[in-house]
Design an enzyme around this catalytic site. Structure first.
Site, PDB file in Angstrom:
ATOM      1  N   ASP A 221       0.834  -1.203   0.000  1.00  0.00           N
ATOM      2  CA  ASP A 221       0.000   0.000   0.000  1.00  0.00           C
ATOM      3  C   ASP A 221       0.868   1.251   0.000  1.00  0.00           C
ATOM      4  O   ASP A 221       0.625   2.187  -0.754  1.00  0.00           O
ATOM      5  CB  ASP A 221      -0.994   0.018   1.184  1.00  0.00           C
ATOM      6  N   ASP A 224       7.497   3.790   2.609  1.00  0.00           N
ATOM      7  CA  ASP A 224       7.847   4.977   3.391  1.00  0.00           C
ATOM      8  C   ASP A 224       9.375   4.996   3.498  1.00  0.00           C
ATOM      9  O   ASP A 224      10.056   5.409   2.554  1.00  0.00           O
ATOM     10  CB  ASP A 224       7.153   4.789   4.750  1.00  0.00           C
ATOM     11  N   THR A 228      10.695  -1.993   5.384  1.00  0.00           N
ATOM     12  CA  THR A 228       9.841  -3.183   5.293  1.00  0.00           C
ATOM     13  C   THR A 228      10.030  -3.858   3.939  1.00  0.00           C
ATOM     14  O   THR A 228      10.242  -5.069   3.858  1.00  0.00           O
ATOM     15  CB  THR A 228       8.353  -2.780   5.446  1.00  0.00           C
ATOM     16  N   LYS A 252       6.161   7.403  -0.721  1.00  0.00           N
ATOM     17  CA  LYS A 252       6.495   8.602   0.063  1.00  0.00           C
ATOM     18  C   LYS A 252       8.013   8.759   0.050  1.00  0.00           C
ATOM     19  O   LYS A 252       8.710   8.441   1.021  1.00  0.00           O
ATOM     20  CB  LYS A 252       5.962   8.448   1.496  1.00  0.00           C
TER      21      LYS A 252
HETATM   22  C1  PRP Z   1       2.961   0.012   6.403  1.00  0.00           C
HETATM   23  C2  PRP Z   1       2.915  -0.413   4.947  1.00  0.00           C
HETATM   24  C3  PRP Z   1       4.281  -0.960   4.689  1.00  0.00           C
HETATM   25  C4  PRP Z   1       5.160  -0.226   5.676  1.00  0.00           C
HETATM   26  C5  PRP Z   1       5.956   0.789   4.936  1.00  0.00           C
HETATM   27  O1  PRP Z   1       2.654  -1.080   7.193  1.00  0.00           O
HETATM   28  O2  PRP Z   1       1.894  -1.357   4.710  1.00  0.00           O
HETATM   29  O3  PRP Z   1       4.334  -2.352   4.897  1.00  0.00           O
HETATM   30  O4  PRP Z   1       4.298   0.440   6.602  1.00  0.00           O
HETATM   31  O5  PRP Z   1       6.785   1.499   5.817  1.00  0.00           O
HETATM   32  P1  PRP Z   1       8.367   1.517   5.625  1.00  0.00           P
HETATM   33  O6  PRP Z   1       8.639   1.792   4.194  1.00  0.00           O
HETATM   34  O7  PRP Z   1       8.787   2.680   6.514  1.00  0.00           O
HETATM   35  O8  PRP Z   1       8.934   0.225   6.092  1.00  0.00           O
HETATM   36  P2  PRP Z   1       2.416  -0.967   8.748  1.00  0.00           P
HETATM   37  O9  PRP Z   1       3.683  -1.324   9.498  1.00  0.00           O
HETATM   38  O10 PRP Z   1       1.839   0.363   9.106  1.00  0.00           O
HETATM   39  O11 PRP Z   1       1.404  -2.131   9.026  1.00  0.00           O
HETATM   40  P3  PRP Z   1      -0.084  -2.317   8.443  1.00  0.00           P
HETATM   41  O12 PRP Z   1       0.048  -2.706   6.994  1.00  0.00           O
HETATM   42  O13 PRP Z   1      -0.649  -3.426   9.256  1.00  0.00           O
HETATM   43  O14 PRP Z   1      -0.809  -1.027   8.618  1.00  0.00           O
END
Ligand code: PRP
Length: 300
Positions: A221, A224, A228, A252
């Site tokens: 989705d 950032d 991850t 982002k």
């Molecule tokens: C969000 C999104 C990504 C991650 C991106 O997941 O779905 O997996 O953050 O962030 P990064 O680029 O800084 O690693 P989140 O950890 O919020 O969990 P969720 O999908 O359960 O909301």
């Protein structure tokens, strides 16, 4: 005989500073709701002649708003009695003389219902106190998801890809994306947990599918920091896929800490806290049908 629309100079067009031009407080309130939803509007942009005496226009009707994205005129009915009857009469005449013109007479309580019909959801700004405004409205989201699907479809025709989503936020995007893909495919999900800022990312639910030798498209989705995605890509690469690409709805870039390849991107987004369409703020707001910006004061 209809003589066409008389174009007037718009008094205001999605410009909050021009709200003093409104004839009635309900119109200012309606404009505020439209601004929140990112719906463009024009205030009283056209007058429709309704009756002529010789060459002279003897009666005309100027609807309160025109919403160009919906190609819809809106007349608000907040006043009682005779004036309302007069508005109904003029709307009936307008519909008869200009059958191609879409117009709705709305009571205040009908406004949110109308927006829900156009996909904006049943919740108004007053029920979303932590939300500043909508960044990506539902029609734009759906349009872009369909465009991404066309690109993916062209690239993966004949390859029967495995689309892998990273739970939980991705489920909305994933569900909409795959429904636009008219090719054989398989879906699977990973679940991860993050430990604090810049901390390690741990796989807590692995794939059910064996992806060795298969074409994998990782669906996210939002990207950032990229931490991850980096972790998940390394993990999947270790399973020996034939190919591994990434499709992210939101990018982002301003917050990126690690370089990660993004092959399909829906939208580049500003460095704001975003919610909706899967994205959460303390687990809330995932169900909003749009992407919205959280107010800075709510984050403090
Ligand atoms: C969000 C999104 C990504 C991650 C991106 O997941 O779905 O997996 O953050 O962030 P990064 O680029 O800084 O690693 P989140 O950890 O919020 O969990 P969720 O999908 O359960 O909301």
């Amino acid at each position: 005989m209809p003589k066409g629309q008389q174009k007037k100079t718009p008094l205001a067009s999605s410009a909050p500073e021009a709200t003093q031009a409104f004839a009635h407080p309900a119109e200012a309130e309606f404009a505020r709701i439209l601004d929140f939803y990112g719906i463009r509007w024009e205030y009283e942009p056209h007058s429709f002649p309704l009756r002529w005496e010789g060459d002279q226009v003897a009666e005309a009707f100027t609807p309160d708003f025109y919403l160009p994205q919906l190609d819809l005129y809106v007349e608000l009915t907040t006043l009682r009695g005779g004036l309302n009857r007069e508005k109904h009469r003029k709307v009936r005449m307008l519909r008869r003389i200009y059958p191609h013109v879409k117009i709705k007479l709305l009571k205040k309580r009908d406004v949110l219902r109308l927006l829900a019909k156009y996909g904006y959801g049943p919740i108004g700004p007053d029920e979303l106190p932590e939300i500043d405004r909508i960044l990506i409205p539902p029609p734009r989201l759906q349009e872009r998801v369909a465009e991404l699907a066309r690109l993916v479809e062209d690239d993966y025709r004949g390859l029967e890809p495995v689309l892998v989503g990273v739970l939980r936020g991705v489920v909305f995007f994933m569900a909409d994306l795959v429904r636009h893909l008219n090719i054989p495919l398989v879906i699977d999900f990973l679940s991860i947990s993050s430990y604090g800022q810049g901390g390690s990312v741990r796989i807590i639910k692995d794939l059910d599918e064996d992806i060795e030798g298969r074409h994998v498209l990782l669906v996210e989705d939002i990207v950032d920091t990229g931490m991850t995605l980096k972790k998940v890509l390394d993990h999947l690469q270790g399973k020996g896929p034939a190919s591994l690409k990434v499709c992210a709805l939101l990018d982002k870039q301003a917050r990126r800490l690690v370089d990660v390849p993004l092959h399909y991107v829906g939208f580049e987004v500003p460095d704001e806290f975003l919610v909706g369409y899967g994205l959460d703020f303390h687990q809330r707001y995932r169900n909003l049908p749009f992407i919205a910006i959280v107010k800075h004061e709510a984050l403090a």
